[in-house]
Write a protein that holds these residues in place. Sequence first.
Motif, mmCIF file in Angstrom:
data_model
loop_
_atom_site.group_PDB
_atom_site.id
_atom_site.type_symbol
_atom_site.label_atom_id
_atom_site.label_comp_id
_atom_site.label_asym_id
_atom_site.label_seq_id
_atom_site.Cartn_x
_atom_site.Cartn_y
_atom_site.Cartn_z
ATOM 1 N N GLU A 162 0.901 -1.075 0.010
ATOM 2 C CA GLU A 162 -0.007 0.103 -0.048
ATOM 3 C C GLU A 162 0.929 1.231 -0.025
ATOM 4 N N PHE A 163 0.371 2.370 -0.186
ATOM 5 C CA PHE A 163 1.081 3.456 -0.329
ATOM 6 C C PHE A 163 -0.172 4.778 0.192
ATOM 7 N N ASN A 164 -0.187 5.137 1.384
ATOM 8 C CA ASN A 164 -1.557 5.728 1.918
ATOM 9 C C ASN A 164 -1.231 7.274 2.221
ATOM 10 N N ILE A 165 -2.178 8.206 2.031
ATOM 11 C CA ILE A 165 -2.298 9.209 3.135
ATOM 12 C C ILE A 165 -3.490 8.947 4.063
ATOM 13 N N GLU A 166 -3.564 9.774 4.956
ATOM 14 C CA GLU A 166 -4.544 9.430 5.898
ATOM 15 C C GLU A 166 -5.369 11.131 6.120
ATOM 16 N N GLY A 167 -6.368 10.815 6.496
ATOM 17 C CA GLY A 167 -7.319 12.144 6.637
ATOM 18 C C GLY A 167 -8.593 11.689 6.958
ATOM 19 N N GLY A 310 -16.589 12.599 0.513
ATOM 20 C CA GLY A 310 -15.514 13.523 0.316
ATOM 21 C C GLY A 310 -14.230 13.226 1.360
ATOM 22 N N PHE A 311 -13.220 13.870 1.137
ATOM 23 C CA PHE A 311 -12.057 13.896 1.923
ATOM 24 C C PHE A 311 -11.456 15.300 2.270
ATOM 25 N N PHE A 312 -10.875 15.268 3.455
ATOM 26 C CA PHE A 312 -10.208 16.691 3.774
ATOM 27 C C PHE A 312 -9.093 16.371 4.623
ATOM 28 N N PRO A 313 -7.729 16.775 4.332
ATOM 29 C CA PRO A 313 -6.457 16.537 5.526
ATOM 30 C C PRO A 313 -6.990 16.850 6.728
ATOM 31 N N PHE A 314 -6.275 16.268 7.554
ATOM 32 C CA PHE A 314 -6.249 16.709 9.168
ATOM 33 C C PHE A 314 -6.213 18.258 9.582
ATOM 34 N N PRO A 315 -7.122 18.684 10.095
ATOM 35 C CA PRO A 315 -7.280 20.191 10.208
ATOM 36 C C PRO A 315 -6.142 20.875 10.813
ATOM 37 N N LYS A 316 -5.752 21.926 10.659
ATOM 38 C CA LYS A 316 -4.477 22.660 11.149
ATOM 39 C C LYS A 316 -4.653 23.157 12.406
ATOM 40 N N VAL A 317 -3.961 23.024 13.499
ATOM 41 C CA VAL A 317 -3.928 23.198 15.007
ATOM 42 C C VAL A 317 -3.630 24.852 14.988
ATOM 43 N N THR A 318 -4.799 25.591 15.430
ATOM 44 C CA THR A 318 -4.302 27.034 15.257
ATOM 45 C C THR A 318 -3.105 27.406 16.372
ATOM 46 N N GLY A 319 -2.369 28.071 15.850
ATOM 47 C CA GLY A 319 -1.073 28.606 16.663
ATOM 48 C C GLY A 319 -0.019 27.403 16.858
ATOM 49 N N GLY A 320 -0.223 26.401 16.108
ATOM 50 C CA GLY A 320 0.867 25.181 16.121
ATOM 51 C C GLY A 320 1.737 25.433 15.367
ATOM 52 N N LYS A 321 2.883 24.458 15.472
ATOM 53 C CA LYS A 321 4.265 24.605 14.692
ATOM 54 C C LYS A 321 4.049 23.488 13.629
ATOM 55 N N GLY A 322 3.131 22.694 13.350
ATOM 56 C CA GLY A 322 3.136 21.853 12.471
ATOM 57 C C GLY A 322 3.073 22.403 10.941
ATOM 58 N N PRO A 323 2.950 21.349 9.989
ATOM 59 C CA PRO A 323 3.002 21.912 8.700
ATOM 60 C C PRO A 323 1.748 22.394 8.195
ATOM 61 N N SER A 324 1.594 23.267 7.021
ATOM 62 C CA SER A 324 0.337 23.656 6.853
ATOM 63 C C SER A 324 -0.693 23.004 6.317
ATOM 64 N N LEU A 325 -0.057 21.950 5.602
ATOM 65 C CA LEU A 325 -0.845 20.678 5.071
ATOM 66 C C LEU A 325 -0.402 19.540 5.987
ATOM 67 N N LEU A 326 -1.087 19.100 6.983
ATOM 68 C CA LEU A 326 -0.737 18.079 7.768
ATOM 69 C C LEU A 326 -1.257 16.567 7.349
ATOM 70 N N VAL A 327 -0.669 16.037 6.478
ATOM 71 C CA VAL A 327 -0.722 14.630 5.783
ATOM 72 C C VAL A 327 0.012 13.493 6.537
ATOM 73 N N PRO A 328 -0.327 12.540 7.337
ATOM 74 C CA PRO A 328 0.375 11.403 7.554
ATOM 75 C C PRO A 328 0.363 10.669 6.164
ATOM 76 N N MET A 329 1.293 9.682 6.095
ATOM 77 C CA MET A 329 1.658 9.206 5.030
ATOM 78 C C MET A 329 2.253 7.822 5.341
ATOM 79 N N ASN A 330 1.863 6.739 5.147
ATOM 80 C CA ASN A 330 2.546 5.308 5.297
ATOM 81 C C ASN A 330 2.304 4.429 4.238
#
Length: 440
Positions: A162-167, A310-330
């Motif tokens: 497999e090659f996946n994104i999560e959301g 439908g699908f949407f990436p994991f939402p942004k944590v306001t004020g957080g240091k994470g990437p603007s597009l937070l997408v786990p991949m595995n």
Amino acid sequence: MAVRTKVTVGKRGKGRPLAASLLVIAVIAASALAATALGSSTAKPAAHVDYLSITQNSVWAELLEAMTNKYKRLAPGTSFNDTKIPQEQLNQKIQLLASQNALPLLYNTPAVDAAAQLQKNGQVLDIGKEFKKLGVSNDLVPAAVAILKKIYGPKLAALPLEFNIEGVWYNKKIFAANGIAVPKTWDQLVAAAAKLQAAGVQPFAASGLQGWPITRLIGNLIFGQLGGNAMLKVKNGKAKLTDPAYVAAAQKVADLGAKGYFGKGVASLDYGPAEDLFLQGKAGMFYMGSWILGELNDPSKNKIGLQDVGFFPFPKVTGGKGPSLLVPMNAGQPTSINPKKLTPGNEQWLKYVAQHYGDEAMRQKGQVTGFKVHTFPRNLSSATKMVVTQLASVKNPVLWFEALFSAKATTVSQQGAAPLVTGQTSAKDFMSSVQQAISG
């Protein structure tokens, strides 16, 4: 394979009629072409493939068995046998078989510490080296290989079936009926869940019995708040899960459970029934990886209809240091190979799989894998097209909560998820127990 046959064309009225002779020549030519395409029945030794895989996913085994049935034309006598085991029993079963020197040719890869021990014991094939030998290295997707090496070490220790994104997968019809826009932030996601709950719709479908669909949310909140290396810092001892920011992530997920957003009976709900809740239109959202494409593309299972998923990436944590597009991949639940069972027949079967798996998975299931697709089907589903597009757009993927955990820590984490969201344990106690398992 060269075919040489002498055919004597007799004179008219004597010997073989001209038309019959031409027919014989045509048959011989066709046989030669078929032999060239498939190889002679004795050209390849038979493969005997035994597979130990988890019950929660049948797609890999179905694809490999279908490919094996085709491969039998090249190597008559080839066999395929799949033995299923619940995912929560995988680590223990693999370790037991390894101690008995009884691992099958293929087996779902256990947690990182157990996988590392198997490598030390010579029970994991270096797939990168083997594929180079077989001349099929270019059939692997480099990004999928990179993810597996990030988890299991410098050698390619598993097949990226497999090659996946999560959301978050969501029901478009339910969202529209309740005036909900696609959430862009965590706060908006929580507000959407509250609105669905008020309307009598279960906000999230999730398996508390498996645990990881819940802990995935914790991991994403940690990445969103603290950055993509937050769990690596825990592994390296530079941070602890008991640090306030880490505990805060677990508390946010516990709050979802306290408000009933995972529905009744979440603690005993298994993966399949949770998936069915969403696919039957009984829940508004389902956090999951793109391995669900096989079910989404199957009308007998997807009662919502592709047009309303439908699908949407994991939402942004306001004020957080994470990437603007937070997408786990595995690479999903990967599959390792026991080199001690790699007979000449099994080796040739493996080469065949490497050359064809990407195309077969895409054609049969609309599934994206870590093997290259040489020819995309014309009737690619909207969901599969979306995943292919998303995969291409991700620049800084993150892993998941337990990706770098030992087998013990993984078990503690996943078994503690249900008590966390049902109020039986606090966020602080949950994170403390996992940290203790990590620390040994």
